[in-house]
Design an enzyme around this catalytic site. Sequence first.
Site, PDB file in Angstrom:
ATOM      1  N   CYS A 337       0.840  -1.204   0.000  1.00 56.52           N
ATOM      2  CA  CYS A 337       0.000   0.000   0.000  1.00 56.52           C
ATOM      3  C   CYS A 337       0.879   1.259   0.000  1.00 56.52           C
ATOM      4  CB  CYS A 337      -0.990  -0.036   1.156  1.00 56.52           C
ATOM      5  SG  CYS A 337      -2.401   1.087   0.928  1.00 56.52           S
ATOM      6  N   HIS A 438      -3.720  -5.609   1.071  1.00 53.69           N
ATOM      7  CA  HIS A 438      -3.525  -6.002   2.467  1.00 53.69           C
ATOM      8  C   HIS A 438      -4.016  -7.441   2.656  1.00 53.69           C
ATOM      9  CE1 HIS A 438      -2.605  -1.915   3.789  1.00 53.69           C
ATOM     10  NE2 HIS A 438      -3.649  -1.486   3.114  1.00 53.69           N
TER      11      HIS A 438
END
Length: 503
Positions: A337, A438
């Site tokens: 991310c 994630h």
Amino acid sequence: MGKQAVCVAVLGTGSDVGKSIVTSALCRILANQGVRVAPFKAQNMSNNSGVTAEGLEMGRAQIVQAEAARIAPHVDMNPVLLKPTSDVGSQVVLHGKAWLEASARSYYEQKAFLFQESCAALDRLRNQYEVVVMEGAGSCAEVNLMANDIVNLRAAAYAQAPVILVADIDRGGVFAQIVGTLACLSSEQQEQIAGFVINRFRGDIRLFQPGVDWIEERTAKPVFGVLPWYRHFHIEAEDAVTIENVPSYTQASQDQPAVAVIKLPHISNFTDFDPLLHTPGLELVYLQQPQDLASFAGVILPGSKSTRSDLEWLAESGWQERLLAYARGGGHVLGVCGGYQMLGSQVHDPQGIEGQPGSTRGLGLLEVETVLKAPKTTTLTDFSWAGHQGRGYEIHMGQTTLQGGRPLIEVEQRNQEACQDSDGCISADGRVIGTYIHGLFDTPAITAHWLQAIGLAEIRPDQSHGPLARDRAYEQLAEHMAEHLDVEAILALIHRQREGGAA
């Protein structure tokens, strides 16, 4: 419409005293009894968040509690989520969507509205379940904040919920924690407190019985029990308080291969790496102070709530030089991310999403470039990596485009809608990779694939890690609580309300 669910509130004498753990345990205990139970936290402040099946964002702790309750997470369980972007500002996520970038002062101007919204969310939960276990935030006795409180005693009073007050004996001063908290409350608020749970006890618990007797005599309220430290199972942490004081690491003191996670100032979703933390034969360490990285099999740049600020910190602290030297020396780097964004050439913020508009030079380890912009991406994502199927989630502002690198992952579905897309990037030599996904390591086969890629093929992750390991841990937590607490007395608080016919 039938009866509304009754509520019980788990509040604390401070932050990180164990409220989330006690809430999770009660959710699993009630679920095991066949009770339809749901968690609720009106306002959570954390950069650890997740995504619901509807593609909405909520606090990771309430997702954990929903898992413990064996139900699907829903944003009504956490209607207000604050994601700190600086020491004085946060992004406000309301009902699962980014709503406001607010300073502490401007946020408090919205408290009346947000209390109404959180009460409405609680009411919706109470119409669907039999019991709601409410969690507080921080200390319930912050006298300067109490008038505008939306998550602690005011929320419990709205729900007519008896309060279990959790204190942490390990940090010291447990008697002052309990008696001092009560002293800060009005007589009416003191009446809301039904009893106490003392958490994180070390040593012979029998020696603390005089302390229990003193608390009960002094307060005229019961101690429901004393919870010893546990080490035979693991429950996800709510926020980065648990990794604030990371120990120094030296390879000479370790007898197994290690992977390092750089502890960024605005680190988010560090629970992504819990499966690595519990992989036999592998050491996972968080590093804060710059050091030589040559001894690590892999280095991870985690998510960040403030990518450009953390990029600048990498440069100013000396970490950038260490990371680049590690990569030049053939090291394996993974960015997730915000960490993925940092690996590229530039991070642009033309609209000032994270602060002052502008651009920040990245590490230049991947041929990608990022532009931060709305709307926020929040998806549950099904993907495949090197033929291994996985499921994770995405939470990010902005878009990253490849400038010549190869995609890392094939995306097959987002928020239950089929797609043909790609995610992430891999360098030409395969040693630097980045992804927005994630939960990458929740799938054992994907964990094994990454470990093999960084030269640790001999390490085999437990095939029950990820969701299966979490579920097993919830059972162990419920057993631990049943062994050391008077669960029947706590359940009696709930049953009395149910028998009394809550409105």
